[in-house]
Design a protein around this motif. Structure first.
Motif, mmCIF file in Angstrom:
data_model
loop_
_atom_site.group_PDB
_atom_site.id
_atom_site.type_symbol
_atom_site.label_atom_id
_atom_site.label_comp_id
_atom_site.label_asym_id
_atom_site.label_seq_id
_atom_site.Cartn_x
_atom_site.Cartn_y
_atom_site.Cartn_z
ATOM 1 N N GLY A 3 36.003 -8.164 -20.925
ATOM 2 C CA GLY A 3 37.307 -8.634 -20.469
ATOM 3 C C GLY A 3 37.943 -9.557 -21.484
ATOM 4 N N GLY A 4 38.953 -10.274 -21.045
ATOM 5 C CA GLY A 4 39.637 -11.196 -21.955
ATOM 6 C C GLY A 4 41.102 -11.327 -21.617
ATOM 7 N N ILE A 5 41.960 -10.725 -22.443
ATOM 8 C CA ILE A 5 43.405 -10.922 -22.303
ATOM 9 C C ILE A 5 43.933 -10.290 -21.017
ATOM 10 N N LEU A 6 43.614 -9.039 -20.782
ATOM 11 C CA LEU A 6 44.168 -8.328 -19.628
ATOM 12 C C LEU A 6 43.227 -8.314 -18.428
ATOM 13 N N ARG A 7 41.953 -8.609 -18.645
ATOM 14 C CA ARG A 7 40.987 -8.644 -17.553
ATOM 15 C C ARG A 7 40.259 -9.983 -17.552
ATOM 16 N N PRO A 8 39.738 -10.391 -16.402
ATOM 17 C CA PRO A 8 38.987 -11.651 -16.372
ATOM 18 C C PRO A 8 37.815 -11.599 -17.344
ATOM 19 N N ARG A 9 37.590 -12.712 -18.017
ATOM 20 C CA ARG A 9 36.475 -12.805 -18.971
ATOM 21 C C ARG A 9 35.164 -12.898 -18.199
ATOM 22 N N VAL A 10 34.214 -12.061 -18.550
ATOM 23 C CA VAL A 10 32.898 -12.058 -17.912
ATOM 24 C C VAL A 10 31.837 -12.162 -18.997
ATOM 25 N N GLU A 11 30.944 -13.134 -18.860
ATOM 26 C CA GLU A 11 29.849 -13.310 -19.804
ATOM 27 C C GLU A 11 28.540 -12.865 -19.163
ATOM 28 N N LYS A 12 27.777 -12.060 -19.883
ATOM 29 C CA LYS A 12 26.501 -11.553 -19.385
ATOM 30 C C LYS A 12 25.386 -11.904 -20.356
ATOM 31 N N LEU A 13 24.242 -12.275 -19.802
ATOM 32 C CA LEU A 13 23.045 -12.489 -20.615
ATOM 33 C C LEU A 13 22.299 -11.169 -20.709
ATOM 34 N N MET A 14 22.133 -10.690 -21.923
ATOM 35 C CA MET A 14 21.391 -9.456 -22.164
ATOM 36 C C MET A 14 20.068 -9.815 -22.847
ATOM 37 N N VAL A 15 18.977 -9.241 -22.367
ATOM 38 C CA VAL A 15 17.663 -9.442 -22.981
ATOM 39 C C VAL A 15 17.062 -8.067 -23.249
ATOM 40 N N GLY A 16 16.897 -7.745 -24.528
ATOM 41 C CA GLY A 16 16.392 -6.426 -24.881
ATOM 42 C C GLY A 16 17.297 -5.310 -24.398
ATOM 43 N N GLY A 17 18.596 -5.573 -24.353
ATOM 44 C CA GLY A 17 19.560 -4.567 -23.926
ATOM 45 C C GLY A 17 19.750 -4.464 -22.423
ATOM 46 N N ARG A 18 19.011 -5.231 -21.640
ATOM 47 C CA ARG A 18 19.137 -5.182 -20.185
ATOM 48 C C ARG A 18 19.899 -6.393 -19.675
ATOM 49 N N ASP A 19 20.708 -6.178 -18.641
ATOM 50 C CA ASP A 19 21.477 -7.263 -18.040
ATOM 51 C C ASP A 19 20.529 -8.204 -17.300
ATOM 52 N N SER A 20 20.430 -9.434 -17.796
ATOM 53 C CA SER A 20 19.546 -10.436 -17.186
ATOM 54 C C SER A 20 20.335 -11.662 -16.750
ATOM 55 N N THR A 21 21.584 -11.460 -16.350
ATOM 56 C CA THR A 21 22.459 -12.574 -15.967
ATOM 57 C C THR A 21 21.908 -13.348 -14.774
ATOM 58 N N LYS A 22 21.069 -12.704 -13.978
ATOM 59 C CA LYS A 22 20.494 -13.405 -12.827
ATOM 60 C C LYS A 22 19.679 -14.631 -13.261
ATOM 61 N N LEU A 23 19.187 -14.629 -14.501
ATOM 62 C CA LEU A 23 18.475 -15.809 -15.006
ATOM 63 C C LEU A 23 19.420 -17.003 -15.135
ATOM 64 N N ILE A 24 20.663 -16.735 -15.511
ATOM 65 C CA ILE A 24 21.662 -17.797 -15.586
ATOM 66 C C ILE A 24 21.979 -18.311 -14.194
ATOM 67 N N ASP A 25 22.113 -17.393 -13.234
ATOM 68 C CA ASP A 25 22.381 -17.799 -11.856
ATOM 69 C C ASP A 25 21.285 -18.718 -11.340
ATOM 70 N N GLY A 26 20.030 -18.361 -11.602
ATOM 71 C CA GLY A 26 18.920 -19.189 -11.151
ATOM 72 C C GLY A 26 18.910 -20.556 -11.787
ATOM 73 N N MET A 27 19.230 -20.625 -13.081
ATOM 74 C CA MET A 27 19.230 -21.914 -13.764
ATOM 75 C C MET A 27 20.354 -22.820 -13.266
ATOM 76 N N THR A 28 21.545 -22.278 -13.028
ATOM 77 C CA THR A 28 22.635 -23.115 -12.527
ATOM 78 C C THR A 28 22.274 -23.720 -11.170
ATOM 79 N N HIS A 29 21.539 -22.964 -10.357
ATOM 80 C CA HIS A 29 21.095 -23.515 -9.068
ATOM 81 C C HIS A 29 20.104 -24.655 -9.282
ATOM 82 N N GLN A 30 19.168 -24.486 -10.206
ATOM 83 C CA GLN A 30 18.199 -25.543 -10.481
ATOM 84 C C GLN A 30 18.891 -26.819 -10.961
ATOM 85 N N VAL A 31 19.886 -26.663 -11.822
ATOM 86 C CA VAL A 31 20.634 -27.825 -12.322
ATOM 87 C C VAL A 31 21.310 -28.560 -11.176
#
Length: 292
Positions: free
Chosen positions: A191-219
């Motif tokens: 995304g960006g200019i015309l679509r909402p910006r979305v950031e994803k954590l990729m590990v070895g080519g796989r979407d691992s954004t759930k790790l970010i979700d878990g860390m924000t909860h811990q914080v």
């Protein structure tokens, strides 16, 4: 305080020493806290006295004040064992599998176990435990008056845990150890200019954004304990990952994604917190977040 916006009258949660006359101020005593210098002083040293409110009306104690109980030393606190809960879960699953196989095949159970692999859902607990143990061991080596650590802390009212906590001069670091051998963490932006910006954590080519979700909860859990006076930062620390030769670390949604050596450098940086406050914050976290 009406006369000084940087000072606040409060009841002390921890014992302190008056910055003016060096008198001991036991926990529970009303005193003036200076937000800028992070010091306390007796009410009698406040200027002007008229801003103190109803202190003069308070009845004097009927018995002499007892000496404040000294804060326990770090050795007396339960600082936890790195990877303890993950290691227990791995051993539980492995033992259950062995018992099941030997129960179904009394004569050939040993051979079947020797020739077959563990389930992937069991191996991941061993992998996680090894990562936490390695990172926690190094954090223990770095620990001292200006770096205090806790390991494997249970998040209240859940079965989840926080791998590591580090209290340093720059604040509190919530650390999740990830052992993804040979895999590269990367930030994918969509995304960006015309679509909402979305950031994803990729590990070895796989979407691992759930790790970010878990860390924000811990914080947020830790921030709910220490408040807003101390910075709280989240870190995903990848061990044995395929990091590029130059740079490679990044930040997404206020969570840092780094390798161990960079994390160790950050933890040893200077900051506003002095050893007495570091010890107090460390103790408060140890008491509120029990070992898992």
């Amino acid at each position: 305080m009406d006369g000084d916006p940087t000072a606040k009258r409060m009841r002390l949660r921890y014992a302190g020493t008056c910055s003016e006359c060096t008198a001991t101020l036991p926990a529970g005593t009303q005193a003036i806290y200076d937000r800028v210098t992070r010091s306390v002083r007796c009410l009698t040293h406040d200027d002007p006295p008229a801003t103190l409110g109803p202190v003069e009306a308070e009845a004097p104690p009927s018995t002499p004040l007892e000496e404040p109980t000294p804060d326990p030393s770090p050795a007396e606190l339960d600082c936890g064992t790195p990877g303890a809960s993950a290691r227990r879960e791995y051993e539980r699953r492995r033992t259950k599998r062995e018992d099941d196989v030997r129960g179904r095949h009394p004569k050939l159970g040993g051979l079947i176990l020797a020739l077959s692999d563990e389930r992937r859902t069991t191996r991941v607990w061993d992998t996680g435990a090894l990562g936490e143990e390695a990172l926690g061991s190094r954090l223990n080596e770095l620990a001292g008056d200006r770096l205090k650590v806790l390991h494997d802390r249970r998040i209240p009212r859940t079965r989840a845990n926080i791998d590591h906590l580090a209290v340093t001069p720059t604040g509190i670091w919530v650390i999740d150890a990830k052992r993804y051998k040979g895999k590269r963490p990367a930030l994918k932006v969509e995304g960006g200019i015309l679509r909402p910006r979305v950031e994803k954590l990729m590990v070895g080519g796989r979407d691992s954004t759930k790790l970010i979700d878990g860390m924000t909860h811990q914080v947020e859990v830790v921030r709910g304990i220490v408040g807003d006076e101390v910075p709280v930062r989240g870190v995903l620390c990848f061990l044995e990952a395929d990091w590029p030769l130059l740079e490679g670390s990044f930040e997404t949604r206020s969570v840092h994604v780094v390798w161990p050596r960079r994390l160790y450098k950050w933890l040893r940086q200077d900051g506003p917190l002095e050893p007495p406050e570091i010890a107090q914050r460390h103790r408060a976290l140890a008491e509120r977040l029990a070992s898992a």
